[in-house]
Design a protein around this motif. Sequence first.
Motif, PDB file in Angstrom:
ATOM      1  N   LEU A   6       0.836  -1.195   0.000  1.00  9.19           N
ATOM      2  CA  LEU A   6       0.000   0.000   0.000  1.00  9.19           C
ATOM      3  C   LEU A   6       0.876   1.253   0.000  1.00  9.19           C
ATOM      4  CD1 LEU A   6      -2.692  -1.102   2.612  1.00  9.19           C
ATOM      5  CD2 LEU A   6      -2.852  -1.193   0.122  1.00  9.19           C
ATOM      6  N   HIS A   7       0.360   2.323  -0.599  1.00  7.80           N
ATOM      7  CA  HIS A   7       1.133   3.550  -0.757  1.00  7.80           C
ATOM      8  C   HIS A   7       0.356   4.756  -0.255  1.00  7.80           C
ATOM      9  CE1 HIS A   7       3.926   1.356  -3.430  1.00  7.80           C
ATOM     10  NE2 HIS A   7       2.834   0.791  -3.912  1.00  7.80           N
ATOM     11  N   ALA A  34      -8.063   6.204  -3.572  1.00  8.03           N
ATOM     12  CA  ALA A  34      -7.402   5.024  -3.020  1.00  8.03           C
ATOM     13  C   ALA A  34      -8.455   3.993  -2.636  1.00  8.03           C
ATOM     14  CB  ALA A  34      -6.566   5.417  -1.805  1.00  8.03           C
ATOM     15  N   GLY A  36      -7.481   1.024  -0.942  1.00  8.41           N
ATOM     16  CA  GLY A  36      -6.990   0.215   0.162  1.00  8.41           C
ATOM     17  C   GLY A  36      -7.072   0.932   1.499  1.00  8.41           C
ATOM     18  N   ARG A  37      -6.823   0.182   2.557  1.00  7.89           N
ATOM     19  CA  ARG A  37      -6.814   0.725   3.912  1.00  7.89           C
ATOM     20  C   ARG A  37      -5.593   0.202   4.654  1.00  7.89           C
ATOM     21  NH1 ARG A  37     -10.665   4.793   5.255  1.00  7.89           N
ATOM     22  NH2 ARG A  37     -12.559   4.372   4.041  1.00  7.89           N
ATOM     23  N   SER A  38      -4.963   1.084   5.423  1.00  5.57           N
ATOM     24  CA  SER A  38      -3.862   0.663   6.264  1.00  5.57           C
ATOM     25  C   SER A  38      -4.400  -0.041   7.504  1.00  5.57           C
ATOM     26  CB  SER A  38      -3.029   1.877   6.674  1.00  5.57           C
ATOM     27  OG  SER A  38      -3.775   2.700   7.559  1.00  5.57           O
ATOM     28  N   ARG A  43      -6.815   5.602   4.336  1.00  4.80           N
ATOM     29  CA  ARG A  43      -6.861   5.241   2.917  1.00  4.80           C
ATOM     30  C   ARG A  43      -5.444   5.127   2.353  1.00  4.80           C
ATOM     31  NH1 ARG A  43     -11.252   5.132  -0.202  1.00  4.80           N
ATOM     32  NH2 ARG A  43     -13.238   5.860   0.618  1.00  4.80           N
ATOM     33  N   ARG A  44      -5.232   4.084   1.578  1.00  5.83           N
ATOM     34  CA  ARG A  44      -3.943   3.872   0.941  1.00  5.83           C
ATOM     35  C   ARG A  44      -4.175   3.369  -0.497  1.00  5.83           C
ATOM     36  NH1 ARG A  44      -2.478   6.534   4.502  1.00  5.83           N
ATOM     37  NH2 ARG A  44      -0.818   6.153   6.033  1.00  5.83           N
ATOM     38  N   THR A  46      -3.427   1.055  -3.673  1.00  7.10           N
ATOM     39  CA  THR A  46      -2.921  -0.265  -4.032  1.00  7.10           C
ATOM     40  C   THR A  46      -2.097  -0.152  -5.320  1.00  7.10           C
ATOM     41  OG1 THR A  46      -4.802  -0.804  -5.451  1.00  7.10           O
ATOM     42  CG2 THR A  46      -5.026  -1.277  -3.083  1.00  7.10           C
TER      43      THR A  46
END
Length: 304
Positions: A6-7, A34, A36-38, A43-44, A46
Amino acid sequence: MDEVELHSVGDVAARVGVTPSTVRMWGQRYGLNASGRSAGGHRRFTPADVDVLERFHQAVVSGESPMAAAAALTGSRTSGASGGGPGGAVLAVPGAGRQARGLARAASRLDEMAVEDGVLESLREQGTVAVWDEVVRPLLVAAGERWQRTGTGIEIEHLLTQAISTAFIRYLSHLPELPRDRPVLLAGGPHEEHILALYAVRARLAEEGVPSRLLGPRTPMHALASAAQRTKSPGVLVWMSIEDAVAERDLPLVRNAHRRLKLFVGGAGWTHSPHGNVVVTGSLDDAGAQLGSAWRARPHPGAV
């Protein structure tokens, strides 16, 4: 199952080559958020998200409408008007390439960051002279002609000037560090407000390793002469877009700052050489070449 890398928005911005605020704007305006989730719930992005953003950026720089590019990549319609900027009219750039047309659409929407990022990307790929001749000048000419013809769109011209000048500054920050020895000086004349071309000249010089100092618009000739004397500058360029009798009268002050100085003038305001020892440059490339030659011919420290 392997964890997905994740970024953060900062990581993504650096990878794509834009600012974090631009990435956030893409999410708000075009739905490129975003997914994804950390572990902490933040929010991150992918790898798939990053791939979409990179392809979106490349499509826009190539001249595609941001909304069309986003829709093609996400398979959905994005919100917002399909026309140009305020008033619905897209700035026309007859005969220009895809890059200039894409930036014209962004400028018509008053999308400053899209213009800035697009110009920066073009500079990194093509260099200053090509971008000035093929992208920047057509945009500025089109904006000026629209205002003269219709009396509208001055806000587009102002936004273009701001975004393009900032793009040149960002471009310079990524070029190799320049020497500090006896820089050439660039300045607008005493009544000159428009010095975007000098940002381009400075970038053109930096690409060849030549240091310069940009003194800005409305520079009094006596102040420019003082700066030339203090720095022992080997070359000075005075830029004028319209004729200025005061600048022409006071040019000898600059020319006499020190005996090795070479004085150049540029812009539409100079139609002839006002003095025998002043050189009129014919183009941005010519100005950069002649100033670069003057700098390379400078005496080295310690030379008599």
